[in-house]
Design a protein around this motif. Structure first.
Motif, PDB file in Angstrom:
ATOM      1  N   ALA A 195      59.869  38.956  38.911  1.00 62.38           N
ATOM      2  CA  ALA A 195      59.706  38.066  40.065  1.00 62.38           C
ATOM      3  C   ALA A 195      60.799  38.324  41.111  1.00 62.38           C
ATOM      4  N   ARG A 196      62.016  38.611  40.643  1.00 63.47           N
ATOM      5  CA  ARG A 196      63.111  38.912  41.589  1.00 63.47           C
ATOM      6  C   ARG A 196      62.827  40.200  42.352  1.00 63.47           C
ATOM      7  N   ILE A 197      62.323  41.199  41.645  1.00 63.03           N
ATOM      8  CA  ILE A 197      61.982  42.465  42.309  1.00 63.03           C
ATOM      9  C   ILE A 197      60.880  42.225  43.343  1.00 63.03           C
ATOM     10  N   ALA A 198      59.874  41.431  42.960  1.00 66.25           N
ATOM     11  CA  ALA A 198      58.790  41.119  43.894  1.00 66.25           C
ATOM     12  C   ALA A 198      59.321  40.377  45.115  1.00 66.25           C
ATOM     13  N   LEU A 199      60.287  39.475  44.906  1.00 59.51           N
ATOM     14  CA  LEU A 199      60.880  38.730  46.021  1.00 59.51           C
ATOM     15  C   LEU A 199      61.614  39.668  46.973  1.00 59.51           C
ATOM     16  N   VAL A 267      51.536  43.485  46.634  1.00 57.46           N
ATOM     17  CA  VAL A 267      50.370  43.084  45.837  1.00 57.46           C
ATOM     18  C   VAL A 267      50.493  43.620  44.412  1.00 57.46           C
ATOM     19  N   GLY A 268      50.887  44.893  44.282  1.00 56.17           N
ATOM     20  CA  GLY A 268      51.017  45.505  42.966  1.00 56.17           C
ATOM     21  C   GLY A 268      52.040  44.807  42.092  1.00 56.17           C
ATOM     22  N   LEU A 269      53.171  44.423  42.671  1.00 55.92           N
ATOM     23  CA  LEU A 269      54.216  43.750  41.900  1.00 55.92           C
ATOM     24  C   LEU A 269      53.775  42.362  41.445  1.00 55.92           C
ATOM     25  N   ILE A 270      53.072  41.647  42.316  1.00 56.27           N
ATOM     26  CA  ILE A 270      52.606  40.316  41.938  1.00 56.27           C
ATOM     27  C   ILE A 270      51.507  40.410  40.876  1.00 56.27           C
ATOM     28  N   LEU A 271      50.642  41.426  40.964  1.00 56.50           N
ATOM     29  CA  LEU A 271      49.651  41.642  39.907  1.00 56.50           C
ATOM     30  C   LEU A 271      50.331  42.021  38.596  1.00 56.50           C
ATOM     31  N   ALA A 272      51.389  42.822  38.680  1.00 53.91           N
ATOM     32  CA  ALA A 272      52.147  43.189  37.475  1.00 53.91           C
ATOM     33  C   ALA A 272      52.755  41.941  36.842  1.00 53.91           C
ATOM     34  N   LEU A 273      53.257  41.033  37.699  1.00 50.76           N
ATOM     35  CA  LEU A 273      53.803  39.771  37.197  1.00 50.76           C
ATOM     36  C   LEU A 273      52.712  38.961  36.502  1.00 50.76           C
ATOM     37  N   TYR A 274      51.532  38.933  37.099  1.00 51.94           N
ATOM     38  CA  TYR A 274      50.414  38.170  36.530  1.00 51.94           C
ATOM     39  C   TYR A 274      50.003  38.723  35.158  1.00 51.94           C
ATOM     40  N   PHE A 275      49.791  40.024  35.065  1.00 48.79           N
ATOM     41  CA  PHE A 275      49.326  40.600  33.808  1.00 48.79           C
ATOM     42  C   PHE A 275      50.414  40.595  32.739  1.00 48.79           C
ATOM     43  N   THR A 276      51.663  40.755  33.148  1.00 47.42           N
ATOM     44  CA  THR A 276      52.764  40.671  32.186  1.00 47.42           C
ATOM     45  C   THR A 276      52.891  39.254  31.635  1.00 47.42           C
ATOM     46  N   SER A 277      52.608  38.267  32.476  1.00 50.04           N
ATOM     47  CA  SER A 277      52.727  36.868  32.040  1.00 50.04           C
ATOM     48  C   SER A 277      51.737  36.529  30.931  1.00 50.04           C
ATOM     49  N   LEU A 293      50.346  32.284  43.370  1.00 53.77           N
ATOM     50  CA  LEU A 293      50.976  33.462  43.978  1.00 53.77           C
ATOM     51  C   LEU A 293      49.963  34.588  44.145  1.00 53.77           C
ATOM     52  N   VAL A 294      49.160  34.832  43.117  1.00 56.78           N
ATOM     53  CA  VAL A 294      48.134  35.882  43.180  1.00 56.78           C
ATOM     54  C   VAL A 294      47.099  35.552  44.253  1.00 56.78           C
ATOM     55  N   LEU A 295      46.660  34.303  44.295  1.00 53.06           N
ATOM     56  CA  LEU A 295      45.668  33.885  45.291  1.00 53.06           C
ATOM     57  C   LEU A 295      46.191  34.095  46.705  1.00 53.06           C
ATOM     58  N   ILE A 296      47.415  33.647  46.953  1.00 47.23           N
ATOM     59  CA  ILE A 296      47.958  33.721  48.316  1.00 47.23           C
ATOM     60  C   ILE A 296      48.226  35.162  48.735  1.00 47.23           C
ATOM     61  N   VAL A 297      48.682  36.005  47.811  1.00 46.03           N
ATOM     62  CA  VAL A 297      48.990  37.381  48.211  1.00 46.03           C
ATOM     63  C   VAL A 297      47.708  38.125  48.612  1.00 46.03           C
ATOM     64  N   PHE A 298      46.573  37.816  47.952  1.00 46.74           N
ATOM     65  CA  PHE A 298      45.318  38.444  48.351  1.00 46.74           C
ATOM     66  C   PHE A 298      44.816  37.899  49.682  1.00 46.74           C
ATOM     67  N   THR A 329      56.872  30.620  49.831  1.00 49.13           N
ATOM     68  CA  THR A 329      56.975  29.329  49.142  1.00 49.13           C
ATOM     69  C   THR A 329      56.536  29.460  47.682  1.00 49.13           C
ATOM     70  N   ALA A 330      55.382  30.088  47.479  1.00 50.30           N
ATOM     71  CA  ALA A 330      54.870  30.273  46.116  1.00 50.30           C
ATOM     72  C   ALA A 330      55.801  31.160  45.300  1.00 50.30           C
ATOM     73  N   MET A 331      56.356  32.188  45.929  1.00 48.06           N
ATOM     74  CA  MET A 331      57.280  33.085  45.228  1.00 48.06           C
ATOM     75  C   MET A 331      58.553  32.347  44.823  1.00 48.06           C
ATOM     76  N   THR A 332      59.077  31.534  45.726  1.00 50.58           N
ATOM     77  CA  THR A 332      60.293  30.773  45.431  1.00 50.58           C
ATOM     78  C   THR A 332      60.062  29.793  44.294  1.00 50.58           C
ATOM     79  N   PHE A 333      58.945  29.067  44.347  1.00 48.46           N
ATOM     80  CA  PHE A 333      58.612  28.114  43.289  1.00 48.46           C
ATOM     81  C   PHE A 333      58.449  28.817  41.942  1.00 48.46           C
TER      82      PHE A 333
END
Length: 340
Positions: A195-199, A267-277, A293-298, A329-333
């Motif tokens: 998440a930090r890398i994505a931020l 987008v790739g980093l947030i998807l990686a976060l989603y699938f890793t989760s 986060l995934v919804l908003i990034v798309f 906002t979503a990334m920070t939360f």
């Protein structure tokens, strides 16, 4: 959430809302080319716009002394009525800045007096106080760059002003979240790191969004997924400036190429976060944060594509900037719930 912190939380979230409004109005100011309409800065006397026709005429005559009018608007049959329109948006942008200062400082002193703030929260609020003051300086520093020779602000200063506003908002939200969720969540180290890398890449993307806005780089290569002439990397990316580095930070084609390419990375980093989760047991808030986060990034990616294809109409450009705010906002939360 501790009950005694309710008013402090409302105060901090009110600051977040005002910062959001500030960025929205700042976007309108930029997209309507209103940012250079007020040629000086007076803390008190500029609080309200000119109230008489004589004062308006004086302000307009002062504006005529500067490059934007002398090199651009003098050729556009630019009238006092036109000037009033652009003046309003710049004045409103600065007015919200003044309101933010009051909304932050006055309650801060009150909460200090009432001993409603912990030592840790006081330290964080002092940081916010300095961030707010520095943001005001950056606004002046940005406008100054367009009042000398070039009738446009430096895209570097614009990106700095924009990005620091986003960072100030994110930190204010983080301080509020610390009070809303005083009990630590289950920290998941791999997800927190990702998440930090994505931020970091999201902030880089915001910086390049400022570059694109400052250079009007969204008005060229209005094609997707390829750039003009069916090229993945257009030839102009390499020839506008003397070196590759300058092309990527000062050339319109180069800046747009980086911005549109970085979108895939985010987008790739947030998807990686989603699938890793999916490999971990998450709390309901952690799951909701990642899903949103995934919804908003798309949504943001889609808005970026249409903003480019339609050559940045005001409403799409503004909506794209607003969605970037929601994404941060979503990334920070999400980062807060994964790491605290």
């Amino acid at each position: 959430m501790k009950k005694e912190n309710n008013y402090v939380i409302i105060w901090l979230l009110s600051g977040c809302l005002l910062l959001f409004m500030m960025v929205v109005v700042g976007g309108i100011t930029r997209l309507t080319n209103s940012g250079l309409s007020m040629t000086d800065w007076h803390l008190v006397t500029d609080t309200f716009p000119p109230l008489t026709e004589e004062k308006w005429s004086q302000a307009f005559e002062e504006y005529k002394k500067f490059p934007e009018y002398q090199k651009i608007n003098i050729h556009n049959d630019f009238t006092l009525s036109d000037y009033k329109f652009i003046y309003f948006w710049e004045w409103f942008h600065r007015f919200i800045g003044r309101i933010i200062g009051l909304v932050f400082f006055v309650p801060f002193v009150y909460f200090l007096f009432k001993k409603r703030l912990s030592t840790e929260t006081i330290k964080k609020c002092i940081v916010l106080l300095f961030m707010g003051g520095f943001q005001g300086f950056l606004g002046w520093f940005m406008v100054r760059s367009g009042l000398i020779d070039n009738p446009d602000v430096s895209h570097f200063r614009l990106a700095l002003h924009l990005t620091f506003a986003f960072i100030t908002f994110a930190y204010t939200l983080w301080v509020a979240l610390d009070l809303i969720y005083p009990n630590k969540a289950t920290v998941i180290i791999p997800l927190g790191k990702l998440a930090r890398i994505a931020l970091v890449f999201l902030l880089l993307q915001i910086i390049y969004g400022g570059f694109v806005a400052g250079l009007n780089a969204g008005l060229i290569h209005n094609h997707w997924p390829l750039m003009s002439d069916g090229q993945l990397i257009h030839d102009s990316v390499f020839i506008e400036k003397s070196t590759l580095l300058l092309n990527l930070i000062e050339g319109k084609s180069g800046v747009q190429f980086v911005h549109r390419t970085m979108a895939y990375v985010v987008v790739g980093l947030i998807l990686a976060l989603y699938f890793t989760s999916k490999k971990h047991t998450l709390s309901s808030l952690q799951k909701k944060g990642i899903n949103i986060l995934v919804l908003i990034v798309f949504l943001q990616f889609t808005l970026g594509v249409f903003t480019l294809l339609y050559s940045v109409p005001l409403w799409l450009g503004l909506l794209h900037q607003i969605m970037a705010f929601f994404l941060l906002t979503a990334m920070t939360f999400t980062l807060h719930r994964l790491s605290k």
